[in-house]
Enzyme design. Structure first.
Site, short mmCIF file in Angstrom:
data_model
loop_
_atom_site.label_atom_id
_atom_site.label_comp_id
_atom_site.label_asym_id
_atom_site.label_seq_id
_atom_site.Cartn_x
_atom_site.Cartn_y
_atom_site.Cartn_z
N SER A 181 0.97 -1.34 -0.07
CA SER A 181 -0.12 -0.03 0.07
C SER A 181 0.70 1.36 -0.19
O SER A 181 0.38 2.20 -0.42
CB SER A 181 -0.87 0.13 1.30
OG SER A 181 -0.17 -0.17 2.42
N HIS A 209 -5.36 -3.85 -1.99
CA HIS A 209 -5.27 -2.89 -2.86
C HIS A 209 -5.32 -3.31 -4.50
O HIS A 209 -4.82 -2.66 -5.43
CB HIS A 209 -3.91 -1.78 -2.78
CG HIS A 209 -4.29 -0.85 -1.72
ND1 HIS A 209 -4.91 0.36 -1.94
CD2 HIS A 209 -3.95 -1.01 -0.15
CE1 HIS A 209 -4.58 0.85 -0.68
NE2 HIS A 209 -4.21 0.20 0.06
N LYS A 240 -12.36 -0.15 -0.63
CA LYS A 240 -11.46 0.83 -1.76
C LYS A 240 -11.78 0.68 -2.88
O LYS A 240 -12.85 1.57 -3.26
CB LYS A 240 -9.88 -0.17 -1.59
CG LYS A 240 -9.38 0.28 -0.17
CD LYS A 240 -8.06 -0.29 -0.02
CE LYS A 240 -7.37 0.05 1.29
NZ LYS A 240 -7.88 -0.43 2.51
#
Length: 392
Positions: A181, A209, A240
């Site tokens: 990240s 991610h 996300k």
């Protein structure tokens, strides 16, 4: 009352002296390629809203309809009276999406890692973790009594040494982020899986991610590398690229059933509200039916990264839409962030303890919502701010 917290205030004062103390910054608009902060409209480069789904009409409509039908909350944990039919539908859809037998949704990606690791590992086991793994993995490991080995970041020789040194354990679990990240690099998953198979170890990948970013329709790093069926545990977030809230684990029916009985965050937290669950279901439909969003995300990433490097900024080893602008000095990192805001760009500085000392950076994340014109404006701001501070 204040006297009791003097030791905490002293530490806060030290952070202020070191120019590492930061206030929370409230947005005054919806999340998008541009946001309103303190009455100023600025380009947003700090959110995890990769595909712009936080404001997607299909997600909003699904959330509204769920509230009207089921109400604002569920009123219970999943194991007592808080499982709605839509919770099971979401988990079935996630399992199908991830090409696994089953999945289970937790309240956040953070609690998913805590719940999985603390439940399945005992003092008979060894967990082997990449040194740059996310804090939620680190904290999850801390909750276990398992033996612990850390291998150098993405270093397969170091991983093999750890595997050789832990042959007496009942279970050895290799844990890695899929996309890291803070640097935006991708784990060498084919090599990790090959070593794990050689030494009869399990593999767990946190795709926080990578979900919605890598793999077909955003299925993540396992699918990206063609490793479906060879990774034992996949963890991801729904907050996300998915655009809503929560985390999940995708694996076997055995692991799902075990975590329902032993995963403490799952057992002792109220289930997701109807609006959240319905919006997550809608998000999966968008991933399957609107792949052009992922294509636009990667086009924007290529344009922006190329522009930063042409200006002379250090973007590290990024391979994804996470592109760090490495500054080094903590104070100067925050100065760059402040200067960028002055020039119309919201890009937060990230310093120790989130990253190692001396590696402060502006972590930028482009999204599918950004126009090329907005990204060029952001590059212009970076050039102006970087030169003003002597960074480039």
């Amino acid at each position: 009352m204040k006297e009791a917290f003097r030791y905490l205030q002293e530490e806060l004062d030290q952070m202020k002296d070191n120019n590492t103390f930061r206030q929370l910054i409230p947005l005054e608009s919806k999340q998008g390629s541009k946001v309103d902060i303190h009455g100023k409209n600025v380009i947003q480069l700090s959110s995890n809203n990769y595909l712009g789904l936080t404001d997607h009409p299909k997600l909003k409509q699904a959330a509204i309809e769920a509230v009207e039908k089921y109400g604002a909350g569920t009123g219970s944990v999943r194991t007592i009276a808080g499982t709605l039919s839509m919770h099971n539908q979401l988990e079935e859809k996630l399992a199908d999406f991830k090409h696994t037998e089953a999945s289970l949704v937790f309240q956040s990606g953070f609690t998913t890692n805590q719940g999985v690791l603390s439940a399945i590992l005992s003092d008979q086991d060894v967990v082997i973790s990449d040194e740059l793994n996310h804090a939620s993995i680190i904290d999850g490991i801390r909750l276990t009594k398992a033996g612990r080995k850390i291998y150098k970041h993405a270093d397969m020789d170091s991983l093999e040494e750890a595997l050789k040194a832990s042959t007496g354990a009942r279970t050895r679990l290799v844990v890695t982020d899929g996309v890291f990240s803070m640097d935006g690099d991708i784990a060498p998953l084919p090599e990790i899986v090959a070593l794990a198979e050689k030494y009869d170890a399990m593999v767990m990948v946190d795709d926080a991610h990578a979900s919605g970013v890598l793999g077909k329709n955003g299925r993540g790093t396992v699918n990206h590398f063609g490793l479906d069926g060879r990774v034992h545990i996949q963890v991801g977030t729904l907050s996300k690229a998915i655009g809503v809230l929560g985390g999940y684990v995708a694996s076997t029916n055995t692991l799902r059933d075990y975590l329902i009985h032993k995963g403490r965050p799952f057992l002792f937290s109220t289930s997701h509200p109807p609006a959240v669950t319905a919006a997550c279901l809608a998000a999966l439909d968008v991933l399957l039916n609107e792949p052009e969003l992922i294509e636009k995300l990667w086009d924007n990433r290529a344009f922006f990264k190329k522009g930063l490097e042409a200006l002379g900024f250090d973007t590290g080893k990024s391979e994804t839409p996470i592109t760090p602008v490495v500054v080094g000095d903590e104070a100067k990192t925050h100065q760059l962030s402040d200067k960028l805001y002055e020039y119309g760009v919201f890009a937060q500085g990230i310093v120790f303890p989130t990253v190692p000392k001396g590696t402060g950076r502006i972590r930028t994340i482009v999204t599918a919502q950004h126009t090329q014109e907005e990204l060029q404006q952001a590059l212009n701001a970076f050039e102006k701010a970087g030169k003003a501070l002597g960074i480039i």
